[in-house]
Design an enzyme around this catalytic site. Structure first.
Site, PDB file in Angstrom:
ATOM      1  CD  GLU A 177      -3.075  -1.256   0.159  1.00 26.78           C
ATOM      2  OE1 GLU A 177      -3.398  -0.141  -0.749  1.00 26.78           O
ATOM      3  OE2 GLU A 177      -3.366  -1.995  -0.555  1.00 26.78           O
ATOM      4  CD1 TRP A 235      -1.231  -0.876  -4.228  1.00 27.97           C
ATOM      5  CD2 TRP A 235      -1.707  -0.016  -5.820  1.00 27.97           C
ATOM      6  NE1 TRP A 235      -1.941  -1.484  -4.957  1.00 27.97           N
ATOM      7  CE2 TRP A 235      -2.294  -1.267  -6.249  1.00 27.97           C
ATOM      8  CE3 TRP A 235      -2.110   1.541  -7.206  1.00 27.97           C
ATOM      9  CZ2 TRP A 235      -2.713  -1.453  -7.047  1.00 27.97           C
ATOM     10  CZ3 TRP A 235      -2.531   0.593  -8.394  1.00 27.97           C
ATOM     11  CH2 TRP A 235      -2.687  -0.706  -8.832  1.00 27.97           C
ATOM     12  CD1 TRP A 295     -17.670  10.761 -18.019  1.00 33.87           C
ATOM     13  CD2 TRP A 295     -18.170   9.750 -16.416  1.00 33.87           C
ATOM     14  NE1 TRP A 295     -16.517   9.719 -18.067  1.00 33.87           N
ATOM     15  CE2 TRP A 295     -17.194   8.523 -17.009  1.00 33.87           C
ATOM     16  CE3 TRP A 295     -18.681   8.649 -15.836  1.00 33.87           C
ATOM     17  CZ2 TRP A 295     -16.414   8.259 -16.479  1.00 33.87           C
ATOM     18  CZ3 TRP A 295     -18.212   7.571 -14.748  1.00 33.87           C
ATOM     19  CH2 TRP A 295     -16.802   7.938 -15.417  1.00 33.87           C
ATOM     20  CG  ASN A 298      -8.096   0.844   0.779  1.00 33.33           C
ATOM     21  OD1 ASN A 298      -7.138   2.045   0.026  1.00 33.33           O
ATOM     22  ND2 ASN A 298      -7.392   0.491  -0.298  1.00 33.33           N
ATOM     23  CD1 TRP A 336     -13.471  10.376 -14.263  1.00 30.71           C
ATOM     24  CD2 TRP A 336     -12.010  10.721 -12.929  1.00 30.71           C
ATOM     25  NE1 TRP A 336     -12.325  10.533 -15.196  1.00 30.71           N
ATOM     26  CE2 TRP A 336     -11.601  11.243 -14.050  1.00 30.71           C
ATOM     27  CE3 TRP A 336     -11.413  11.716 -11.614  1.00 30.71           C
ATOM     28  CZ2 TRP A 336     -10.903  11.963 -14.091  1.00 30.71           C
ATOM     29  CZ3 TRP A 336     -10.343  12.417 -12.082  1.00 30.71           C
ATOM     30  CH2 TRP A 336     -10.209  12.483 -13.757  1.00 30.71           C
ATOM     31  CD1 TRP A 358     -11.464   9.059  -5.558  1.00 31.93           C
ATOM     32  CD2 TRP A 358     -13.630   8.654  -6.806  1.00 31.93           C
ATOM     33  NE1 TRP A 358     -13.155   9.393  -5.031  1.00 31.93           N
ATOM     34  CE2 TRP A 358     -14.101   9.234  -5.672  1.00 31.93           C
ATOM     35  CE3 TRP A 358     -14.633   8.385  -7.976  1.00 31.93           C
ATOM     36  CZ2 TRP A 358     -15.255   9.034  -5.289  1.00 31.93           C
ATOM     37  CZ3 TRP A 358     -16.391   8.755  -7.270  1.00 31.93           C
ATOM     38  CH2 TRP A 358     -15.942   8.327  -5.625  1.00 31.93           C
TER      39      TRP A 358
END
Length: 464
Positions: free
Chosen positions: A271, A274, A302, A337, A355, A378
């Site tokens: 993590e 990331w 969208w 998370n 998003w 996102w």
């Protein structure tokens, strides 16, 4: 005389820039510059600013114990620092580099100002263990997929830690504003239940995580009712802890553990990787703050539906796992998370809302909202980001509930109106078409239908 400019490094321990400034002169000017915006901002909100106020109060007290003072100023950083350099006749200005485009632009302007003023400019690596251009492909390119980036990241030598200074002196005649309050930005108390701010509280959280939860992380990290995360994300965001220290202490703890415990610690370290993966993506692709990482999705349509967005934001969708997660966020400034993925996919794949709207809401409300990680997360959830399995990954909120909140403990904690409901009913749409409890809404959409529509929208956009 040297200046250390605090930004997102609100600590004394293992602070690269502060250490370098003190190496040149124990008489330094530690300064924090307050922004001038009022009422609203794209990247922050009342809860985040309240947490910042607490962190600055803690930092000020810690500096005072060393014999110094935290200087508070407000305004445009270039002009504030220019004035401070002239006031103090500083010969050097130190800061830790910001990984985001806005900070990068500011740094360029400050560097030019320092050159004009004859003041040496030092921008140090601190926010990331490996930043910007350190992790490269075999041909020198930039990684676009996480797994090979992670393998390359792990192979690099890691920097050593620096102790907190033992003394720090600040000239008494330097003028400082008082510590900020929410009123500084024209904000009112949001009434949130915030985690304790400050370096000492962050160090206590790290100590607690290393004592046992680190070794259970692989087993419970996806279970929101277990609270199996580290709860260190806001500490990394505001620099109450350095990523180097978190990584190093997790490695030390893992080396003393069993094979299973090492595996668990390794998952947590993933993590951290990331976080740095998204930072280097943003560094090389700053356009993702306003556009899809994958340009091929620019023609995907969208929906603009403010009422639907507001129901999502308030936690009134009729999907218990989504609503519980949003209410956790709105009450504490934190969201588990796993739930970030579920709620983000619901907004983009079930409600078909861009998003960017969700990213902004999270940025304003999450205490740990890092621009890079928030954007990357996102876009990953929306299917437009750096991912080997993009838009056709669509999580089902009902099956996610069955997997990760089997007993409904998390849902019942945040949705008290559902306390008396059989948790099995949280894992499927109401079969009888009736609400789960008085006052609780029916599901606002049919997930199966919206899933099919998402696939159609993306395929149509790709075909055009």
């Amino acid at each position: 005389m040297h200046i250390h400019w605090f930004r997102r490094d609100l600590r004394l321990t293992d602070n690269t820039s502060l250490h370098a400034a003190l190496a040149d002169d124990t008489d330094i000017v530690p300064v924090y510059i307050l922004s001038e915006w009022k009422k609203s901002h794209r990247w922050t909100g009342p809860g985040r600013q309240q947490f910042l106020c607490g962190c600055l109060e803690s930092l000020s007290a810690n500096i005072a114990t060393l014999g110094g003072r935290l200087i508070i100023r407000q305004g445009d950083p270039v002009e504030v620092l220019r004035k401070l350099i002239r006031e103090t006749r500083a010969t050097g200005l130190h800061t830790n580099r910001d990984p985001d485009p806005h900070g990068r632009k500011t740094e360029q302007s400050v560097a030019e100002m320092c050159a004009d003023e004859g003041c040496a400019w030092f921008a140090h690596q601190d926010v990331a263990i490996h930043e910007r251009d350190e992790v490269r492909t075999g041909t020198g390119g930039v990684f676009r997929v996480f797994t090979p980036y992670s393998r390359a990241w792990r192979k690099l030598d890691k920097p050593t830690l620096r102790r907190a200074p033992r003394t720090l002196r600040t000239p008494a005649d330097i003028i400082s504003l008082p510590l900020p309050t929410l009123a500084t930005w024209g904000l009112s108390d949001p009434g949130l239940k915030l985690i304790t701010p400050g370096e000492r509280a962050a160090r206590d959280r790290l100590k607690q995580f290393l004592s046992a939860p680190l070794f259970r992380y692989g087993t419970v990290r996806n279970l929101p009712a277990e609270d199996g995360g580290s709860r260190l994300s806001q500490d990394l965001r505001w620099g109450l802890l350095s990523a180097r220290e978190v990584y190093g202490k997790c490695q030390e703890a893992a080396e003393k553990g069993t094979a299973l415990e090492r595996d668990s610690a390794n998952l947590f370290i993933t993590e951290l990787i990331w976080r740095e993966f998204y930072q280097q993506l943003l560094w090389h692709h700053p356009e993702v703050l306003d556009r899809n990482f994958s340009p091929k999705y620019e023609r995907v349509e969208w929906r603009e539906d403010e009422k639907a967005f507001e129901r999502w934001a308030r936690g009134e969708t009729g999907f218990p796992i989504v609503d519980a997660a949003m209410r956790q966020l709105n009450t504490t400034g934190y969201m588990h998370n796993r739930l970030r993925m579920i709620t983000a996919m619901f907004l983009t794949k079930d409600l078909h809302i861009h998003w960017l709207q969700g990213e902004r809401y999270f940025a304003q409300n999450l205490l740990d909202g890092e621009i890079a990680s928030n954007n990357g997360g996102w876009q990953w959830s929306a299917g437009t980001g750096a991912d080997a399995a993009p838009y056709f990954r669509i999580q089902n909120p009902w099956t996610q509930t069955a997997r990760f909140d089997v007993k409904g403990a998390f849902i019942k904690k945040w949705l008290p109106e559902l306390v008396g409901v059989d948790p099995k009913k949280f894992a499927e749409p109401p079969a009888d078409g009736k609400s789960l409890a008085p006052g609780y809404p029916l599901p606002m959409v049919d997930h199966a239908r919206e899933r099919d529509l998402t696939l159609q929208f993306f395929k149509k956009g790709l075909a055009e």
